[in-house]
Design a protein around this motif. Structure first.
Motif, PDB file in Angstrom:
ATOM      1  N   GLU A  53       2.634  12.912  -2.616  1.00  0.00           N
ATOM      2  CA  GLU A  53       2.192  12.832  -4.010  1.00  0.00           C
ATOM      3  C   GLU A  53       2.474  11.459  -4.613  1.00  0.00           C
ATOM      4  O   GLU A  53       1.750  11.009  -5.495  1.00  0.00           O
ATOM      5  CB  GLU A  53       2.878  13.917  -4.842  1.00  0.00           C
ATOM      6  CG  GLU A  53       2.404  15.316  -4.525  1.00  0.00           C
ATOM      7  CD  GLU A  53       3.234  16.398  -5.177  1.00  0.00           C
ATOM      8  OE1 GLU A  53       4.293  16.086  -5.781  1.00  0.00           O
ATOM      9  OE2 GLU A  53       2.830  17.572  -5.074  1.00  0.00           O
ATOM     10  N   ASN A  54       3.520  10.811  -4.155  1.00  0.00           N
ATOM     11  CA  ASN A  54       3.901   9.498  -4.682  1.00  0.00           C
ATOM     12  C   ASN A  54       3.729   8.406  -3.641  1.00  0.00           C
ATOM     13  O   ASN A  54       4.444   7.396  -3.673  1.00  0.00           O
ATOM     14  CB  ASN A  54       5.359   9.528  -5.154  1.00  0.00           C
ATOM     15  CG  ASN A  54       5.557  10.507  -6.287  1.00  0.00           C
ATOM     16  OD1 ASN A  54       4.831  10.479  -7.257  1.00  0.00           O
ATOM     17  ND2 ASN A  54       6.532  11.378  -6.140  1.00  0.00           N
ATOM     18  N   CYS A  55       2.791   8.572  -2.744  1.00  0.00           N
ATOM     19  CA  CYS A  55       2.661   7.662  -1.601  1.00  0.00           C
ATOM     20  C   CYS A  55       2.383   6.218  -2.009  1.00  0.00           C
ATOM     21  O   CYS A  55       2.861   5.287  -1.364  1.00  0.00           O
ATOM     22  CB  CYS A  55       1.584   8.158  -0.645  1.00  0.00           C
ATOM     23  SG  CYS A  55      -0.073   8.136  -1.332  1.00  0.00           S
ATOM     24  N   SER A  56       1.658   6.011  -3.100  1.00  0.00           N
ATOM     25  CA  SER A  56       1.351   4.637  -3.494  1.00  0.00           C
ATOM     26  C   SER A  56       2.557   3.922  -4.101  1.00  0.00           C
ATOM     27  O   SER A  56       2.610   2.696  -4.138  1.00  0.00           O
ATOM     28  CB  SER A  56       0.186   4.621  -4.489  1.00  0.00           C
ATOM     29  OG  SER A  56       0.551   5.335  -5.656  1.00  0.00           O
ATOM     30  N   LYS A  57       3.529   4.677  -4.563  1.00  0.00           N
ATOM     31  CA  LYS A  57       4.707   4.098  -5.206  1.00  0.00           C
ATOM     32  C   LYS A  57       5.831   3.801  -4.217  1.00  0.00           C
ATOM     33  O   LYS A  57       6.773   3.085  -4.553  1.00  0.00           O
ATOM     34  CB  LYS A  57       5.243   5.052  -6.277  1.00  0.00           C
ATOM     35  CG  LYS A  57       4.260   5.349  -7.382  1.00  0.00           C
ATOM     36  CD  LYS A  57       4.823   6.400  -8.304  1.00  0.00           C
ATOM     37  CE  LYS A  57       3.771   6.869  -9.297  1.00  0.00           C
ATOM     38  NZ  LYS A  57       4.241   7.994 -10.085  1.00  0.00           N
ATOM     39  N   VAL A  58       5.777   4.406  -3.039  1.00  0.00           N
ATOM     40  CA  VAL A  58       6.873   4.284  -2.077  1.00  0.00           C
ATOM     41  C   VAL A  58       6.430   3.400  -0.911  1.00  0.00           C
ATOM     42  O   VAL A  58       5.543   3.765  -0.154  1.00  0.00           O
ATOM     43  CB  VAL A  58       7.287   5.674  -1.544  1.00  0.00           C
ATOM     44  CG1 VAL A  58       8.435   5.549  -0.562  1.00  0.00           C
ATOM     45  CG2 VAL A  58       7.656   6.605  -2.686  1.00  0.00           C
ATOM     46  N   GLU A  98       0.804  -1.213   0.000  1.00  0.00           N
ATOM     47  CA  GLU A  98       0.000   0.000   0.000  1.00  0.00           C
ATOM     48  C   GLU A  98       0.840   1.268   0.000  1.00  0.00           C
ATOM     49  O   GLU A  98       0.351   2.326  -0.338  1.00  0.00           O
ATOM     50  CB  GLU A  98      -0.921   0.010   1.229  1.00  0.00           C
ATOM     51  CG  GLU A  98      -1.975  -1.043   1.190  1.00  0.00           C
ATOM     52  CD  GLU A  98      -2.833  -1.037   2.431  1.00  0.00           C
ATOM     53  OE1 GLU A  98      -2.694  -0.121   3.265  1.00  0.00           O
ATOM     54  OE2 GLU A  98      -3.626  -1.962   2.572  1.00  0.00           O
ATOM     55  N   GLY A  99       2.071   1.207   0.342  1.00  0.00           N
ATOM     56  CA  GLY A  99       2.889   2.401   0.432  1.00  0.00           C
ATOM     57  C   GLY A  99       2.577   3.163   1.702  1.00  0.00           C
ATOM     58  O   GLY A  99       2.173   2.593   2.713  1.00  0.00           O
ATOM     59  N   VAL A 100       2.718   4.450   1.657  1.00  0.00           N
ATOM     60  CA  VAL A 100       2.511   5.276   2.844  1.00  0.00           C
ATOM     61  C   VAL A 100       1.288   6.172   2.686  1.00  0.00           C
ATOM     62  O   VAL A 100       1.235   7.265   3.242  1.00  0.00           O
ATOM     63  CB  VAL A 100       3.771   6.126   3.153  1.00  0.00           C
ATOM     64  CG1 VAL A 100       4.905   5.258   3.619  1.00  0.00           C
ATOM     65  CG2 VAL A 100       4.176   6.960   1.965  1.00  0.00           C
ATOM     66  N   CYS A 101       0.285   5.725   1.945  1.00  0.00           N
ATOM     67  CA  CYS A 101      -0.899   6.544   1.690  1.00  0.00           C
ATOM     68  C   CYS A 101      -1.844   6.635   2.881  1.00  0.00           C
ATOM     69  O   CYS A 101      -2.627   7.573   2.962  1.00  0.00           O
ATOM     70  CB  CYS A 101      -1.661   6.003   0.474  1.00  0.00           C
ATOM     71  SG  CYS A 101      -0.767   6.290  -1.070  1.00  0.00           S
ATOM     72  N   LYS A 102      -1.796   5.672   3.769  1.00  0.00           N
ATOM     73  CA  LYS A 102      -2.655   5.762   4.949  1.00  0.00           C
ATOM     74  C   LYS A 102      -2.112   6.848   5.874  1.00  0.00           C
ATOM     75  O   LYS A 102      -0.910   7.001   6.043  1.00  0.00           O
ATOM     76  CB  LYS A 102      -2.682   4.425   5.699  1.00  0.00           C
ATOM     77  CG  LYS A 102      -3.494   3.375   5.010  1.00  0.00           C
ATOM     78  CD  LYS A 102      -3.617   2.156   5.889  1.00  0.00           C
ATOM     79  CE  LYS A 102      -4.498   1.120   5.231  1.00  0.00           C
ATOM     80  NZ  LYS A 102      -4.643  -0.066   6.063  1.00  0.00           N
ATOM     81  N   GLU A 103      -3.035   7.570   6.477  1.00  0.00           N
ATOM     82  CA  GLU A 103      -2.642   8.682   7.332  1.00  0.00           C
ATOM     83  C   GLU A 103      -1.791   8.239   8.514  1.00  0.00           C
ATOM     84  O   GLU A 103      -0.810   8.897   8.862  1.00  0.00           O
ATOM     85  CB  GLU A 103      -3.893   9.415   7.837  1.00  0.00           C
ATOM     86  CG  GLU A 103      -3.570  10.672   8.594  1.00  0.00           C
ATOM     87  CD  GLU A 103      -4.807  11.439   9.024  1.00  0.00           C
ATOM     88  OE1 GLU A 103      -4.641  12.382   9.826  1.00  0.00           O
ATOM     89  OE2 GLU A 103      -5.915  11.105   8.581  1.00  0.00           O
TER      90      GLU A 103
END
Length: 172
Positions: A53-58, A7-12
Motif C-alpha cells: 500500500e505504501n510501496c512508492s514511499k518506501v 521508485e520504491g518497491v512498486c515494481k513487481e
C-alpha cells in the motif's frame, strides 16, 4: 541517489525480491519474540500488504526495516488488545443491587400478580397480547399469523389490557 531508491518497491520484481529475502526472517523474528499465539504468519502478510500500500514511499533499501517495524507494531497491538480482553473477562458482574429489600420484594410480588393476571386471560387475548407486547409483533403481523382481521387483533389486545388493569391496581 539511484533510480531504484526513487521508485520504491512498486515494481513487481522488486517487491518479489523483498518478499523472498525477508518473509522467512520476519516470520522467525515474530515467532521467536512472541510465539505462535499472535499468528506470526498473519502479521507477516499484513506487513507485506502495508508495504504494498505504501510501496512508492518506501525505498528498497529501507524495506526490511519498514517490514520489521510494521510487523512488530501489529503484534504489539494484538498483545495490547489481548490484555484488554483478559482484563474485561476478569471483571466480575455486579452481584448486588442498589434497591432496598422492600423494593425487591414488591417487584417480585408484582411480577407474580402480573403472571397470574396474564394466565387468567382467555387464550385468544393472551396469545394476541403476548405476541404484541413480548415479541413486538405489529397488529397486521399477528392478524396474518392467527388468520383473523386486524380489528379482531386490536380488540383482543385492548380487551386483555382492560382485564389486566382491573386485576392489577398499580397499572391504573
Amino acid at each position: 541517489m539511484s533510480s531504484k531508491n526513487k521508485e520504491g518497491v512498486c515494481k513487481e520484481t522488486v517487491y518479489n525480491r523483498v518478499f523472498n529475502a525477508h518473509s522467512k526472517n520476519l516470520f522467525n523474528f515474530l515467532y521467536y519474540k512472541y510465539g505462535s499465539l499472535y499468528n506470526p504468519e498473519d502479521k507477516v502478510q499484513e506487513a507485506f500488504v502495508k508495504l504494498w500500500e505504501n510501496c512508492s514511499k518506501v525505498p528498497e533499501a529501507k524495506a526490511k526495516s519498514y517490514l520489521f517495524t510494521i510487523a512488530n507494531n501489529l503484534t504489539l497491538n494484538a498483545y495490547a488488545h489481548q490484555k484488554v480482553v483478559l482484563k474485561f473477562r476478569q471483571t466480575k458482574p455486579q452481584s448486588y443491587t442498589n434497591e432496598s429489600p422492600e423494593f425487591v420484594l414488591e417487584e417480585q410480588e408484582y411480577n407474580a400478580r402480573l403472571q397470574a393476571a396474564i394466565a387468567n386471560l382467555s387464550e385468544a387475548q393472551r396469545s394476541a397480547f403476548l405476541l404484541n407486547r413480548i415479541e413486538g409483533k405489529k397488529h397486521k403481523e399477528i392478524a396474518e399469523m392467527l388468520g383473523i382481521s386486524k380489528k379482531a387483533v386490536e380488540k383482543r389486545i385492548y380487551g386483555a389490557l382492560a382485564k389486566l388493569k382491573k386485576e392489577i391496581t398499580e397499572l391504573k
